[in-house]
Design an enzyme around this catalytic site. Sequence first.
Site, PDB file in Angstrom:
ATOM      1  N   SER A  89       0.603  -1.580  -0.215  1.00 18.41           N
ATOM      2  CA  SER A  89       0.084   0.200   0.125  1.00 18.41           C
ATOM      3  C   SER A  89       0.581   1.346   0.517  1.00 18.41           C
ATOM      4  O   SER A  89       1.923   1.754  -0.979  1.00 18.41           O
ATOM      5  CB  SER A  89      -0.745   0.505   1.175  1.00 18.41           C
ATOM      6  OG  SER A  89      -2.077   0.816   0.973  1.00 18.41           O
ATOM      7  N   ASP A 217      -9.001  -6.351  -4.490  1.00 19.19           N
ATOM      8  CA  ASP A 217      -8.488  -5.803  -3.568  1.00 19.19           C
ATOM      9  C   ASP A 217      -9.611  -4.838  -4.142  1.00 19.19           C
ATOM     10  O   ASP A 217     -10.045  -4.336  -4.880  1.00 19.19           O
ATOM     11  CB  ASP A 217      -7.205  -4.896  -3.736  1.00 19.19           C
ATOM     12  CG  ASP A 217      -6.609  -4.122  -2.677  1.00 19.19           C
ATOM     13  OD1 ASP A 217      -7.737  -3.391  -2.262  1.00 19.19           O
ATOM     14  OD2 ASP A 217      -5.170  -3.475  -3.134  1.00 19.19           O
ATOM     15  N   HIS A 245      -6.994  -6.303   0.213  1.00 18.73           N
ATOM     16  CA  HIS A 245      -6.243  -5.120   0.434  1.00 18.73           C
ATOM     17  C   HIS A 245      -5.452  -6.085   1.285  1.00 18.73           C
ATOM     18  O   HIS A 245      -3.834  -5.413   1.373  1.00 18.73           O
ATOM     19  CB  HIS A 245      -6.799  -3.917   0.423  1.00 18.73           C
ATOM     20  CG  HIS A 245      -5.690  -2.356   1.023  1.00 18.73           C
ATOM     21  ND1 HIS A 245      -4.950  -2.475  -0.882  1.00 18.73           N
ATOM     22  CD2 HIS A 245      -4.470  -2.163   1.778  1.00 18.73           C
ATOM     23  CE1 HIS A 245      -4.081  -1.851  -0.126  1.00 18.73           C
ATOM     24  NE2 HIS A 245      -3.836  -0.997   1.113  1.00 18.73           N
TER      25      HIS A 245
END
Length: 268
Positions: A89, A217, A245
């Site tokens: 991320s 995701d 995610h």
Amino acid sequence: MEMEAPADQASGKHIVLVHGACVGGWAWFKVATRLRDAGHRVSAPDLAASGVDPTPLREVPTFRDYTKPLLDLLESLPPGEKVVLVGHSLGGVNIALACELFPEKVAAAVFLSAFMPDHRSPPSYVLEKFVEGGTLDWMDTEFKPQDPEGKLPTAMQFGPLVTRAKFLQLCSPEDLTLGRSLMRVGSMFVEDLSVQPPYTEARYGSVRRVFIVLKDDNAIVEGFQRWMVQNYPVEEVKEIDGADHMALFSTPAELAHCLADIAVKYAA
């Protein structure tokens, strides 16, 4: 999917796992355990004002300050040692900065559904494109200024609705409870990153990069992940099906196996 430990423990690689915003090194607990059981050395540092790091966010004015624990780790490596850097991320921007400053210490940079800067634009570019694209419904995420003058980066806190629907929708109720209970206020540091020069082709661009696409995701959706790869092509693209995610929670065995394969392939 289980990994077999290397016959020679010394054949294990040093893998550094870098978390995303609002969590900490703890988020890698399932993946780190599997990698260590397979004979690899694993570091999962808490970035500043994250995890159990006691620094309050207001004392972390720049993205480089936020990344300092990772930079200190790389600086402390003995001469000649190279690591496989994995950023998840927002952690993608952290590992890009680390590659810019210490390219000689990185065997490969792995972007796990992570923001991946290029060497043509300020490092904020991919974050700004993500926000502009509107692919994430932020729901009950709170964005607040940290100071009246606006000199500090905007604070960000994920609420229970967005956490459940966009980040951990395929995770167990137990993992959702753990994630919610350990989250901290964080920042995307867009204000600071927007005034930084692009990371360079000679340094950051010299490190081999792998991108892992998480197919399910709901936060950084597959389409945006693939746009980042098109924007800044990589050595290799891997995919994990059935991963939200937080693949760190939802598909830890598959993710650990993928990272081990990458480490063996790219780390001498």
